[in-house]
Design an enzyme around this catalytic site. Structure first.
Site, PDB file in Angstrom:
ATOM      1  N   ASP A  22      -0.833 -25.541-114.064  1.00  0.00           N
ATOM      2  CA  ASP A  22      -0.076 -24.488-113.376  1.00  0.00           C
ATOM      3  C   ASP A  22       0.108 -23.263-114.273  1.00  0.00           C
ATOM      4  O   ASP A  22       0.141 -23.381-115.495  1.00  0.00           O
ATOM      5  CB  ASP A  22       1.288 -25.062-112.951  1.00  0.00           C
ATOM      6  N   ARG A  35      -3.942 -11.871-109.808  1.00  0.00           N
ATOM      7  CA  ARG A  35      -3.791 -13.322-109.900  1.00  0.00           C
ATOM      8  C   ARG A  35      -5.126 -14.060-110.043  1.00  0.00           C
ATOM      9  O   ARG A  35      -5.247 -15.003-110.817  1.00  0.00           O
ATOM     10  CB  ARG A  35      -3.112 -13.870-108.629  1.00  0.00           C
ATOM     11  N   HIS A  39      -7.109 -17.498-112.442  1.00  0.00           N
ATOM     12  CA  HIS A  39      -7.830 -18.717-112.061  1.00  0.00           C
ATOM     13  C   HIS A  39      -9.155 -18.792-112.814  1.00  0.00           C
ATOM     14  O   HIS A  39      -9.588 -19.844-113.276  1.00  0.00           O
ATOM     15  CB  HIS A  39      -8.100 -18.740-110.554  1.00  0.00           C
ATOM     16  N   TRP A  71      -3.255 -24.395 -99.280  1.00  0.00           N
ATOM     17  CA  TRP A  71      -3.952 -23.768 -98.135  1.00  0.00           C
ATOM     18  C   TRP A  71      -3.107 -22.663 -97.525  1.00  0.00           C
ATOM     19  O   TRP A  71      -3.614 -21.829 -96.773  1.00  0.00           O
ATOM     20  CB  TRP A  71      -4.291 -24.803 -97.058  1.00  0.00           C
ATOM     21  N   ARG A  73      -1.786 -20.255 -99.153  1.00  0.00           N
ATOM     22  CA  ARG A  73      -1.880 -19.015 -99.952  1.00  0.00           C
ATOM     23  C   ARG A  73      -2.717 -17.970 -99.206  1.00  0.00           C
ATOM     24  O   ARG A  73      -3.420 -18.299 -98.254  1.00  0.00           O
ATOM     25  CB  ARG A  73      -2.532 -19.334-101.308  1.00  0.00           C
ATOM     26  N   LEU A 133     -16.007 -40.974-119.575  1.00  0.00           N
ATOM     27  CA  LEU A 133     -14.710 -40.596-118.987  1.00  0.00           C
ATOM     28  C   LEU A 133     -14.896 -40.446-117.483  1.00  0.00           C
ATOM     29  O   LEU A 133     -15.925 -39.931-117.042  1.00  0.00           O
ATOM     30  CB  LEU A 133     -14.266 -39.246-119.587  1.00  0.00           C
ATOM     31  N   GLU A 209       4.848 -41.430-117.831  1.00  0.00           N
ATOM     32  CA  GLU A 209       5.651 -40.591-118.722  1.00  0.00           C
ATOM     33  C   GLU A 209       5.366 -39.142-118.352  1.00  0.00           C
ATOM     34  O   GLU A 209       4.214 -38.782-118.095  1.00  0.00           O
ATOM     35  CB  GLU A 209       5.261 -40.831-120.189  1.00  0.00           C
TER      36      GLU A 209
HETATM   37  C1  IPE Z   1       0.712 -27.281-107.923  1.00  0.00           C
HETATM   38  O1  IPE Z   1       0.976 -25.972-108.309  1.00  0.00           O
HETATM   39  C2  IPE Z   1      -0.695 -27.402-107.447  1.00  0.00           C
HETATM   40  C3  IPE Z   1      -1.735 -27.213-108.445  1.00  0.00           C
HETATM   41  C4  IPE Z   1      -1.552 -27.005-109.714  1.00  0.00           C
HETATM   42  C5  IPE Z   1      -3.079 -27.286-107.953  1.00  0.00           C
HETATM   43  P1  IPE Z   1       1.677 -24.938-107.362  1.00  0.00           P
HETATM   44  O2  IPE Z   1       1.836 -23.680-108.111  1.00  0.00           O
HETATM   45  O3  IPE Z   1       0.971 -24.850-106.070  1.00  0.00           O
HETATM   46  O4  IPE Z   1       3.079 -25.636-107.090  1.00  0.00           O
HETATM   47  P2  IPE Z   1       4.485 -25.032-106.682  1.00  0.00           P
HETATM   48  O5  IPE Z   1       4.268 -24.260-105.425  1.00  0.00           O
HETATM   49  O6  IPE Z   1       4.942 -24.162-107.801  1.00  0.00           O
HETATM   50  O7  IPE Z   1       5.364 -26.224-106.523  1.00  0.00           O
HETATM   51  C1  IPE Z   2      -2.204 -23.024-110.668  1.00  0.00           C
HETATM   52  O1  IPE Z   2      -1.766 -21.747-110.961  1.00  0.00           O
HETATM   53  C2  IPE Z   2      -3.495 -23.033-109.887  1.00  0.00           C
HETATM   54  C3  IPE Z   2      -3.348 -23.429-108.486  1.00  0.00           C
HETATM   55  C4  IPE Z   2      -2.241 -23.816-107.918  1.00  0.00           C
HETATM   56  C5  IPE Z   2      -4.535 -23.389-107.664  1.00  0.00           C
HETATM   57  P1  IPE Z   2      -0.924 -20.892-109.938  1.00  0.00           P
HETATM   58  O2  IPE Z   2      -1.853 -20.107-109.099  1.00  0.00           O
HETATM   59  O3  IPE Z   2       0.029 -21.739-109.182  1.00  0.00           O
HETATM   60  O4  IPE Z   2      -0.144 -19.931-110.912  1.00  0.00           O
HETATM   61  P2  IPE Z   2       1.375 -19.488-110.823  1.00  0.00           P
HETATM   62  O5  IPE Z   2       2.186 -20.742-110.732  1.00  0.00           O
HETATM   63  O6  IPE Z   2       1.521 -18.662-109.600  1.00  0.00           O
HETATM   64  O7  IPE Z   2       1.613 -18.738-112.073  1.00  0.00           O
HETATM   65 MG    MG Z   3       1.901 -22.375-109.540  1.00  0.00          MG
END
Ligand code: IPE
Ligand code: IPE
Ligand code: MG
Length: 247
Positions: A22, A35, A39, A71, A73, A133, A209
């Protein structure tokens, strides 16, 4: 770095490591980018982490790459993520082969764009003999959806007299999850400072954990991985027992 890595006890690594990757969006914003660039940058951390985890001798790694909730987003961001998935799978097949990494995928895969699903299936097929792995990519994954799906599959078997209600136990549930071929999660890492599970591996993490770090996923390097593993090695996993029973 080598010094802290040498503190790791090889015999005491998690068998199954799972990571909620995340913070890509925030990383991009803090560097003045859109953004989606976060990624892109995040894929570098994915490759590096997969290779490091394999080299350390961990058997199973599950990466949360896209949730059922993702989905919702903006379409542009979803498209970028799917295109990144396709290009990374193409580009990194050789990395998987070089390190003998077997790719599998968990999630509601039929929701993925056809092109992504095709590329994914191809890499899964080509790496199925690899033994070092097992890398499970959680794509269009949601633990609640997974549990609903498993419940339906089990109910159907009861209805068709394949199993009886009395036969249903924990292993029945386990065997109907996407993760049926994976062991329970030992260590779950989440980056970016969020302290939640976001619908990831609810059943499988029952005795995991947890390790949370403020590091944003695109900044996640080997030193952060080793730090998390060292922290894990300090924990006493009692599974409901008392310390004295563990020796
Ligand atoms: C969780 O992250 C999903 C992934 C890392 C793929 P999100 O950014 O979507 O989660 P929330 O919305 O902060 O809970
Ligand atoms: C995690 O990063 C990747 C996915 C959830 C696909 P985010 O896109 O959620 O990044 P933040 O949380 O908005 O910074
Ligand atoms: Mg996130």
């Amino acid at each position: 770095m080598e010094q802290i890595e040498s503190q790791l006890i090889k015999e005491h690594l998690p068998n199954h490591l799972a990571i909620i990757m995340d913070g890509n969006g925030r990383w991009a914003k803090s560097h003045g980018y859109e953004r989606v660039f976060g990624h892109k940058k995040g894929t570098e951390s994915v490759i590096e982490t997969v290779e490091n985890v394999g080299k350390l001798g961990i058997q199973y790694l599950t990466l949360y790459a896209f949730s059922t909730e993702n989905w919702n987003r903006p379409k542009r961001e979803i498209d970028t993520l799917m295109n990144l998935l396709i290009s990374s799978l193409k580009k990194e097949l050789k990395t998987l082969q070089k390190n003998s990494i077997k790719l599998i995928a968990i999630g509601c895969l039929e929701q993925l764009p056809k092109k992504a699903l095709r590329q994914l299936s191809e890499v899964i097929e080509q790496t199925k003999q690899n033994e070092n792995l097992t890398l499970a990519l959680a794509l269009s994954y949601g633990a609640r959806e997974e549990i609903v799906r498993a419940t339906k599959a089990i109910a159907l078997k009861v209805k068709n007299n394949i199993i009886s209600i009395e036969d249903i136990d924990q292993s029945t549930i386990n065997n109907h999850l996407y993760t049926q071929n994976l062991p329970d999660v030992d260590l779950l890492i989440r980056t970016s400072g969020e302290l939640r599970i976001s619908n990831f591996l609810l059943w499988q993490s029952a005795y995991a954990e947890f390790y949370f770090t403020d590091v944003l996923w695109p900044d996640f390097r080997k030193e952060h991985l080793v730090k998390a593993l060292l922290d894990y090695q300090k924990r006493e996993r009692r599974f409901g027992k008392i310390s004295e029973q563990l020796i």
